[in-house]
Write a protein that holds these residues in place. Sequence first.
Motif, PDB file in Angstrom:
ATOM      1  N   GLU A 109      59.980 101.904  24.939  1.00 12.32           N
ATOM      2  CA  GLU A 109      61.255 101.166  24.444  1.00 12.32           C
ATOM      3  C   GLU A 109      61.988 101.499  23.240  1.00 12.32           C
ATOM      4  O   GLU A 109      63.130 101.802  23.246  1.00 12.32           O
ATOM      5  N   GLU A 113      66.016 102.820  22.900  1.00  9.61           N
ATOM      6  CA  GLU A 113      66.998 102.342  22.234  1.00  9.61           C
ATOM      7  C   GLU A 113      67.389 103.564  21.098  1.00  9.61           C
ATOM      8  O   GLU A 113      68.924 103.333  20.903  1.00  9.61           O
ATOM      9  N   GLN A 116      69.800 105.924  23.527  1.00 12.33           N
ATOM     10  CA  GLN A 116      70.961 105.222  24.216  1.00 12.33           C
ATOM     11  C   GLN A 116      71.566 106.100  25.400  1.00 12.33           C
ATOM     12  O   GLN A 116      72.786 106.412  25.174  1.00 12.33           O
TER      13      GLN A 116
END
Length: 161
Positions: A109, A113, A116
């Motif tokens: 994760e 992030e 993106q």
Amino acid sequence: MNANTMKTTITVGDKELSHEDLAMLAIAVALDKKAVRPTAMDLRSVGAFTELFSIVSASNPRQVYAVAEAIRQFFKSRLGIMPVSVDGLESCTWVLIDYGFLFVHVFQEPTRELYQLEQLWSKAHIIPVSEEKCQELYQEVVENTNTVLSGESEFSQNSMA
């Protein structure tokens, strides 16, 4: 084969699978390994180097590895499709499985992030992901390939007798 004659479907048993179906199958396999946040993107309209992205997240390096390996093994054993390349298995923060027409991204994760991809490729079409439809497609492919695989093993056993 050039881009104009590239095969856009594969047949599994009596079922034709489109490239989009294969993107959803990659997501289904990932979800079976408890991946989260599935996203599918169609990049054909933005002139990208591939047609589709399947993107999922995993919680740690071990899960990233397990998800990526499950997808690779499923495509190899059930569909007879081998990746062009697999990158990122050393660190397992972001594994990219390249099937030419489909890039499967398995992220931890924080790495997802950071990069993106959904923002980077914001002009691409987001394909709605229905986890239920992914699961149905997955089950159908498993059933079709189980029939084919059991027929092959029966043939092998009969021909050896």
